[in-house]
Design a protein around this motif. Sequence first.
Motif, PDB file in Angstrom:
ATOM      1  N   GLY A   1      -1.575 -41.120  24.471  1.00  0.00           N
ATOM      2  CA  GLY A   1      -2.860 -41.170  24.932  1.00  0.00           C
ATOM      3  C   GLY A   1      -3.015 -39.599  25.484  1.00  0.00           C
ATOM      4  N   LYS A   2      -2.494 -38.738  24.984  1.00  0.00           N
ATOM      5  CA  LYS A   2      -2.720 -37.446  25.611  1.00  0.00           C
ATOM      6  C   LYS A   2      -3.458 -36.412  24.604  1.00  0.00           C
ATOM      7  CE  LYS A   2      -0.391 -38.762  29.589  1.00  0.00           C
ATOM      8  NZ  LYS A   2      -1.238 -39.151  30.520  1.00  0.00           N
ATOM      9  N   ALA A   3      -4.408 -36.975  24.150  1.00  0.00           N
ATOM     10  CA  ALA A   3      -4.961 -36.009  23.171  1.00  0.00           C
ATOM     11  C   ALA A   3      -5.456 -34.773  23.901  1.00  0.00           C
ATOM     12  CB  ALA A   3      -6.197 -36.771  22.370  1.00  0.00           C
ATOM     13  N   ARG A   4      -6.155 -34.902  24.812  1.00  0.00           N
ATOM     14  CA  ARG A   4      -6.774 -33.756  25.620  1.00  0.00           C
ATOM     15  C   ARG A   4      -5.819 -32.792  25.920  1.00  0.00           C
ATOM     16  NH1 ARG A   4     -12.004 -35.726  26.819  1.00  0.00           N
ATOM     17  NH2 ARG A   4     -12.222 -37.795  25.895  1.00  0.00           N
ATOM     18  N   ALA A   5      -4.573 -33.245  26.573  1.00  0.00           N
ATOM     19  CA  ALA A   5      -3.614 -32.440  26.885  1.00  0.00           C
ATOM     20  C   ALA A   5      -3.019 -31.499  25.638  1.00  0.00           C
ATOM     21  CB  ALA A   5      -2.261 -33.232  27.426  1.00  0.00           C
ATOM     22  N   TRP A   6      -2.933 -32.203  24.678  1.00  0.00           N
ATOM     23  CA  TRP A   6      -2.801 -31.313  23.526  1.00  0.00           C
ATOM     24  C   TRP A   6      -3.954 -30.322  23.166  1.00  0.00           C
ATOM     25  CZ3 TRP A   6       0.922 -29.572  20.733  1.00  0.00           C
ATOM     26  CH2 TRP A   6       0.533 -29.003  19.237  1.00  0.00           C
TER      27      TRP A   6
ATOM     28  N   ARG B   1      -5.082 -33.403  35.465  1.00  0.00           N
ATOM     29  CA  ARG B   1      -4.232 -33.729  36.366  1.00  0.00           C
ATOM     30  C   ARG B   1      -2.735 -33.837  35.835  1.00  0.00           C
ATOM     31  NH1 ARG B   1      -0.548 -36.884  38.021  1.00  0.00           N
ATOM     32  NH2 ARG B   1      -1.305 -38.306  36.210  1.00  0.00           N
ATOM     33  N   PHE B   2      -2.570 -34.713  34.814  1.00  0.00           N
ATOM     34  CA  PHE B   2      -1.326 -34.822  34.010  1.00  0.00           C
ATOM     35  C   PHE B   2      -0.613 -33.537  33.594  1.00  0.00           C
ATOM     36  CE2 PHE B   2       1.008 -35.202  29.809  1.00  0.00           C
ATOM     37  CZ  PHE B   2       2.003 -35.981  30.415  1.00  0.00           C
TER      38      PHE B   2
END
Lengths: 248, 248
Positions: free
Chosen positions: A150-155, B88-89
């Motif tokens: 659930g970290k698509a945006r972080a990618w 934030r993450f």
Amino acid sequence: MLSFFDMSELKDGVTRQVYLTLRRDILNWRLLPGRRLSEKDIAGRMNISKTPVREAFIKLQGEGLLEIRPQRGTYVSLMDMEQIEEVRFTRYCVESTVLSLFISSPPDEKTLTAMEALLETQEQAIAGRDVDGFVDSDDAFHRELFLACGKARAWSFIDHFSAQYKRLRYLSLQNYLDFGNVLDEHRAILSACRRRDSDNALRWLSRHLNKILGESEHLREKFSVYIKKYGEIQDSGAAHTPIPTHGA
Amino acid sequence: MLSFFDMSELKDGVTRQVYLTLRRDILNWRLLPGRRLSEKDIAGRMNISKTPVREAFIKLQGEGLLEIRPQRGTYVSLMDMEQIEEVRFTRYCVESTVLSLFISSPPDEKTLTAMEALLETQEQAIAGRDVDGFVDSDDAFHRELFLACGKARAWSFIDHFSAQYKRLRYLSLQNYLDFGNVLDEHRAILSACRRRDSDNALRWLSRHLNKILGESEHLREKFSVYIKKYGEIQDSGAAHTPIPTHGA
DNA sequence: CACTTCTAAGATACTAACATATCAGTCGCC
DNA sequence: GGCGACTGATATGTTAGTATCTTAGAAGTG
């Protein structure tokens, strides 16, 4: 050898087409670091006006692929090794955490299967000596990991400022042809995920992301004209020297 | 109440001035999420042509502060809570590593002193109820940490896509007036650094960065019109409804 | 009244021309 | 010959106007 002013298709947004074309050819090394680009020249070649070119320049500057010197000229960025190292650092900080998350949560069989499929895609790319295809599936492999957590945006954050990193990776693959090693590392990471062996997964990820820097030492000499120098006069030197274009 | 078309100074680059002005006023909540902006309108107010406005729009879109709908209109982005959470993450992944680095390497007295000085600046900002000044010194505090570890670029990466996060922080500070708590957290982090107490430093950093999300639950109700909804029709609703501007 | 079609206003996308800054090379003076 | 000012070519920066797309609402139709 189709040069950077192809224009075979321009369905939506001229600006976007210019952007994609230039970006691809910079990452491809068809447009070499230090090469001068001109709004007028490109607009002329593409039979469009300068504004869309200019807007594409601005976007590419934001990714660190172009350097716009006001009233002077626009140049393909030299490789900034310090920046690339910090991209690697940042990426490792985030991706190692994501990998831990993935392993510690219940194993997601669907994702594991998808990632295995991507490894096969990579094998095919290796067989066909398809650097671009290989690079795409490499990205897709890592992206899958982020999506599963659930970290698509972080990618997408990482992906966005990884452009210079990608350019170095392309060079590294072209020169060392170590496709197989990358594939082996992916296999090792995935297998450790299946075994829920967090320590080994992280060890392999670290090796995987670090390798590009190990190789960069070898590349440094051979490609020094394309590498940004610090401590020298910033406004002259390699960036301005005409560089053979080997493609247009 | 000086509205967003001030133009008191425009030394270098009109585009840059437009960009800075709009960015400031979006982060300030003088331009509210969902508000429609028009190239022509802003160009007219500022007595400049549309192109610099357009280029500023493109840059702001890249930071996630504007949403440009081709041929339709340009809007101040709604708050995307999922994106803010991933910022934030990502930030925590990187900054916790940097903090560990800082503590494990020989303590850098110069940096510690500089950070203490910034805490005093913060105290003054609190005394003067100066939200902007407080926010600036908050950023400077964290930036100092990255600089001390030679990770200046990593900070700038994070800073670049933190715009939405900053907007929420501004709201949080204005509504809860918890300046003092933030200051206490900074003090705790710094003091743990001095004691080279890595565990506590990380614990306080985590609390520090997480707080904004804890508060966001309270803000969610009160400011729901400004928050992006998923699952609804994406092309209509709150984003298009005229929203009171309370400032111009 | 419900529904479709037409139309005009207004948004961004793009073009073409002009303004301003930079720089290499040349001219002229010492 | 050496050095500073001038100048033309050319780069980006900015303007003003045109083209194209979208949409809200009026007008027409059953």
